[in-house]
Design a protein around this motif. Sequence first.
Motif, PDB file in Angstrom:
ATOM      1  N   THR A  21     -25.779  21.455  -4.621  1.00  0.00           N
ATOM      2  CA  THR A  21     -24.608  22.218  -4.925  1.00  0.00           C
ATOM      3  C   THR A  21     -24.720  23.607  -3.892  1.00  0.00           C
ATOM      4  N   PHE A  22     -23.570  24.138  -3.509  1.00  0.00           N
ATOM      5  CA  PHE A  22     -23.667  25.362  -2.557  1.00  0.00           C
ATOM      6  C   PHE A  22     -24.502  26.546  -3.298  1.00  0.00           C
ATOM      7  N   THR A  23     -24.114  26.616  -4.678  1.00  0.00           N
ATOM      8  CA  THR A  23     -25.103  27.804  -5.308  1.00  0.00           C
ATOM      9  C   THR A  23     -26.674  27.461  -5.067  1.00  0.00           C
ATOM     10  N   SER A  24     -27.183  26.153  -5.501  1.00  0.00           N
ATOM     11  CA  SER A  24     -28.481  25.735  -5.815  1.00  0.00           C
ATOM     12  C   SER A  24     -28.962  25.610  -4.512  1.00  0.00           C
ATOM     13  N   PHE A  25     -28.263  25.440  -3.359  1.00  0.00           N
ATOM     14  CA  PHE A  25     -28.850  25.415  -1.995  1.00  0.00           C
ATOM     15  C   PHE A  25     -29.157  26.902  -1.589  1.00  0.00           C
ATOM     16  N   LEU A  26     -27.922  27.806  -1.886  1.00  0.00           N
ATOM     17  CA  LEU A  26     -28.262  29.240  -1.577  1.00  0.00           C
ATOM     18  C   LEU A  26     -29.474  29.902  -2.083  1.00  0.00           C
ATOM     19  N   GLU A  27     -29.526  29.561  -3.539  1.00  0.00           N
ATOM     20  CA  GLU A  27     -30.470  29.998  -4.384  1.00  0.00           C
ATOM     21  C   GLU A  27     -31.839  29.793  -3.747  1.00  0.00           C
ATOM     22  N   THR A  28     -32.011  28.319  -3.689  1.00  0.00           N
ATOM     23  CA  THR A  28     -33.421  27.783  -2.903  1.00  0.00           C
ATOM     24  C   THR A  28     -33.698  28.734  -1.667  1.00  0.00           C
ATOM     25  N   ALA A  29     -32.589  28.889  -0.876  1.00  0.00           N
ATOM     26  CA  ALA A  29     -32.737  29.312   0.593  1.00  0.00           C
ATOM     27  C   ALA A  29     -33.399  30.879   0.369  1.00  0.00           C
ATOM     28  N   LEU A  30     -32.793  31.594  -0.454  1.00  0.00           N
ATOM     29  CA  LEU A  30     -33.149  33.136  -0.912  1.00  0.00           C
ATOM     30  C   LEU A  30     -34.474  33.098  -1.488  1.00  0.00           C
ATOM     31  N   ARG A  31     -34.953  32.326  -2.172  1.00  0.00           N
ATOM     32  CA  ARG A  31     -36.169  32.143  -2.801  1.00  0.00           C
ATOM     33  C   ARG A  31     -37.270  32.074  -1.857  1.00  0.00           C
ATOM     34  N   ARG A  32     -37.045  31.210  -1.053  1.00  0.00           N
ATOM     35  CA  ARG A  32     -37.916  30.661   0.012  1.00  0.00           C
ATOM     36  C   ARG A  32     -37.992  31.823   0.792  1.00  0.00           C
ATOM     37  N   GLU A  33     -36.978  32.674   1.443  1.00  0.00           N
ATOM     38  CA  GLU A  33     -36.882  33.576   2.408  1.00  0.00           C
ATOM     39  C   GLU A  33     -37.724  34.936   1.709  1.00  0.00           C
ATOM     40  N   LEU A  34     -37.489  35.259   0.593  1.00  0.00           N
ATOM     41  CA  LEU A  34     -38.379  36.336  -0.409  1.00  0.00           C
ATOM     42  C   LEU A  34     -39.698  35.758  -0.394  1.00  0.00           C
ATOM     43  N   ALA A  35     -39.984  34.813  -0.492  1.00  0.00           N
ATOM     44  CA  ALA A  35     -41.440  34.310  -0.635  1.00  0.00           C
ATOM     45  C   ALA A  35     -41.984  34.198   0.677  1.00  0.00           C
ATOM     46  N   ARG A  36     -41.385  34.018   1.735  1.00  0.00           N
ATOM     47  CA  ARG A  36     -41.929  34.009   3.227  1.00  0.00           C
ATOM     48  C   ARG A  36     -42.530  35.472   3.623  1.00  0.00           C
ATOM     49  N   ARG A  37     -41.287  36.447   3.142  1.00  0.00           N
ATOM     50  CA  ARG A  37     -41.402  37.691   3.534  1.00  0.00           C
ATOM     51  C   ARG A  37     -42.557  38.594   2.616  1.00  0.00           C
ATOM     52  N   ASP A  38     -42.662  38.065   1.215  1.00  0.00           N
ATOM     53  CA  ASP A  38     -43.862  38.582   0.515  1.00  0.00           C
ATOM     54  C   ASP A  38     -45.210  37.951   1.244  1.00  0.00           C
ATOM     55  N   ARG A  39     -45.302  36.917   1.868  1.00  0.00           N
ATOM     56  CA  ARG A  39     -46.561  36.256   2.395  1.00  0.00           C
ATOM     57  C   ARG A  39     -46.847  37.158   3.631  1.00  0.00           C
ATOM     58  N   ARG A  40     -45.660  37.471   4.384  1.00  0.00           N
ATOM     59  CA  ARG A  40     -45.854  38.012   5.526  1.00  0.00           C
ATOM     60  C   ARG A  40     -46.343  39.350   5.303  1.00  0.00           C
ATOM     61  N   SER A  41     -45.847  39.996   4.226  1.00  0.00           N
ATOM     62  CA  SER A  41     -46.184  41.582   4.334  1.00  0.00           C
ATOM     63  C   SER A  41     -47.620  41.610   3.659  1.00  0.00           C
ATOM     64  N   SER A  42     -48.201  40.621   3.196  1.00  0.00           N
ATOM     65  CA  SER A  42     -49.604  40.865   2.803  1.00  0.00           C
ATOM     66  C   SER A  42     -50.640  40.006   3.569  1.00  0.00           C
ATOM     67  N   ASP A  43     -49.963  39.481   4.559  1.00  0.00           N
ATOM     68  CA  ASP A  43     -51.044  38.770   5.641  1.00  0.00           C
ATOM     69  C   ASP A  43     -51.776  39.956   6.708  1.00  0.00           C
ATOM     70  N   PRO A  44     -53.053  39.826   6.938  1.00  0.00           N
ATOM     71  CA  PRO A  44     -53.609  40.650   7.914  1.00  0.00           C
ATOM     72  C   PRO A  44     -52.711  40.645   9.199  1.00  0.00           C
TER      73      PRO A  44
END
Length: 84
Positions: A21-44
Amino acid sequence: MILPDELYRQVKDRARADSATFTSFLETALRRELARRDRRSSDPVEVHLAPATGSGGVRPGVDITSNASLLDLMDEGLPIEKLR
């Protein structure tokens, strides 16, 4: 939430292609982006410094383990007005 028409169409088409669904796709994309940013901010962060040029090293009489000595050296040559 209001999305630009073109972005809305792209998300809708991609969701349909993924059988989501549009909503589930958007939710998954947003969660991935937030997780990616969290990983990037903690990487040396790797920093590359240019090789030192010049010669000499530390001036005689300067104690590089003393903050006061280093601050005195940085203030050297400044007019008294700038030191206040």
